[in-house]
Motif scaffolding. Structure first.
Motif, short mmCIF file in Angstrom:
data_model
loop_
_atom_site.label_atom_id
_atom_site.label_comp_id
_atom_site.label_asym_id
_atom_site.label_seq_id
_atom_site.Cartn_x
_atom_site.Cartn_y
_atom_site.Cartn_z
N LEU A 1 0.83 -1.21 0.00
CA LEU A 1 0.00 0.00 0.00
C LEU A 1 0.87 1.26 0.00
O LEU A 1 0.57 2.22 -0.72
N THR A 2 1.95 1.24 0.75
CA THR A 2 2.89 2.38 0.75
C THR A 2 3.48 2.59 -0.64
O THR A 2 3.54 3.72 -1.13
N ASN A 3 3.91 1.50 -1.28
CA ASN A 3 4.46 1.61 -2.63
C ASN A 3 3.41 2.10 -3.62
O ASN A 3 3.71 2.91 -4.50
N LEU A 4 2.18 1.64 -3.47
CA LEU A 4 1.10 2.10 -4.34
C LEU A 4 0.86 3.60 -4.16
O LEU A 4 0.71 4.34 -5.13
N ASN A 5 0.89 4.07 -2.92
CA ASN A 5 0.71 5.49 -2.66
C ASN A 5 1.86 6.32 -3.25
O ASN A 5 1.63 7.44 -3.73
N LYS A 6 3.07 5.78 -3.24
CA LYS A 6 4.20 6.48 -3.85
C LYS A 6 4.01 6.61 -5.36
O LYS A 6 4.30 7.65 -5.95
N ILE A 7 3.50 5.54 -5.97
CA ILE A 7 3.24 5.57 -7.41
C ILE A 7 2.19 6.63 -7.73
O ILE A 7 2.36 7.44 -8.66
N VAL A 8 1.11 6.63 -6.98
CA VAL A 8 0.04 7.61 -7.21
C VAL A 8 0.57 9.03 -7.07
O VAL A 8 0.29 9.89 -7.91
N ALA A 9 1.36 9.27 -6.03
CA ALA A 9 1.91 10.61 -5.82
C ALA A 9 2.79 11.04 -6.99
O ALA A 9 2.72 12.18 -7.46
N GLU A 10 3.62 10.11 -7.47
CA GLU A 10 4.51 10.45 -8.59
C GLU A 10 3.71 10.71 -9.86
O GLU A 10 4.00 11.65 -10.61
N LEU A 11 2.70 9.91 -10.10
CA LEU A 11 1.86 10.13 -11.29
C LEU A 11 1.10 11.45 -11.19
O LEU A 11 0.95 12.17 -12.19
N GLU A 12 0.63 11.79 -10.00
CA GLU A 12 -0.12 13.04 -9.82
C GLU A 12 0.76 14.27 -9.99
O GLU A 12 0.28 15.32 -10.41
N ARG A 13 2.05 14.16 -9.66
CA ARG A 13 2.95 15.30 -9.87
C ARG A 13 3.04 15.65 -11.35
O ARG A 13 3.18 16.82 -11.71
N GLY A 14 3.01 14.64 -12.20
CA GLY A 14 2.98 14.87 -13.63
C GLY A 14 4.28 15.34 -14.26
O GLY A 14 4.28 15.79 -15.40
N ASP A 15 5.39 15.23 -13.55
CA ASP A 15 6.66 15.72 -14.09
C ASP A 15 7.55 14.59 -14.58
O ASP A 15 8.78 14.68 -14.55
N ILE A 16 6.94 13.50 -15.05
CA ILE A 16 7.69 12.35 -15.56
C ILE A 16 7.33 12.11 -17.02
O ILE A 16 6.32 12.60 -17.51
N SER A 17 8.18 11.37 -17.69
CA SER A 17 7.93 11.08 -19.11
C SER A 17 6.72 10.15 -19.26
O SER A 17 6.33 9.46 -18.32
N LEU A 18 6.17 10.15 -20.43
CA LEU A 18 5.04 9.28 -20.72
C LEU A 18 5.43 7.81 -20.52
O LEU A 18 4.67 7.03 -19.94
N GLU A 19 6.62 7.46 -20.99
CA GLU A 19 7.10 6.08 -20.84
C GLU A 19 7.14 5.67 -19.38
O GLU A 19 6.69 4.58 -19.01
N LYS A 20 7.69 6.53 -18.53
CA LYS A 20 7.78 6.24 -17.10
C LYS A 20 6.39 6.19 -16.48
O LYS A 20 6.11 5.35 -15.62
N ALA A 21 5.49 7.08 -16.92
CA ALA A 21 4.13 7.09 -16.39
C ALA A 21 3.41 5.79 -16.71
O ALA A 21 2.71 5.23 -15.87
N VAL A 22 3.60 5.29 -17.92
CA VAL A 22 2.97 4.03 -18.32
C VAL A 22 3.53 2.87 -17.48
O VAL A 22 2.79 2.00 -17.02
N GLU A 23 4.84 2.88 -17.27
CA GLU A 23 5.47 1.85 -16.45
C GLU A 23 4.94 1.88 -15.02
O GLU A 23 4.58 0.85 -14.45
N LEU A 24 4.87 3.08 -14.44
CA LEU A 24 4.36 3.22 -13.08
C LEU A 24 2.90 2.81 -12.99
O LEU A 24 2.47 2.18 -12.02
#
Length: 83
Positions: A27-50
């Motif tokens: 659950l902690t790892n899932l929350n980290k993924i959500v937070a990173e996706l919500e920031r929106g400062d990552i590449s599309l490729e990384k977003a798809v992977e996450l």
């Protein structure tokens, strides 16, 4: 009779191909993924992977909760039958 605990490989955020973690760790790892996706400062490729990793973790968390519910139900049924 105890069931054999089977570890399986799962790709998760931060650690590639780690063995299954506890519900809280997942659950902690899932929350980290959500937070990173919500920031929106990552590449599309990384977003798809996450996103893929998040879907896997979400499914695993649901499975872990379901297994916990089954165990609780079994304990309740055993206690009820002993009365």
């Amino acid at each position: 009779m105890k069931k054999a605990v089977r570890k399986r490989k799962l790709q998760i955020y931060g650690d590639k191909m780690e063995t299954e973690h506890s519900f809280e760790e997942n659950l902690t790892n899932l929350n980290k993924i959500v937070a990173e996706l919500e920031r929106g400062d990552i590449s599309l490729e990384k977003a798809v992977e996450l996103y893929g990793d998040g879907v896997k973790l979400s499914a695993l968390c649901k499975k872990q909760l379901s297994e916990a519910k089954i165990k609780i139900t079994e304990v309740d049924e055993k206690l009820s039958s002993e009365k």
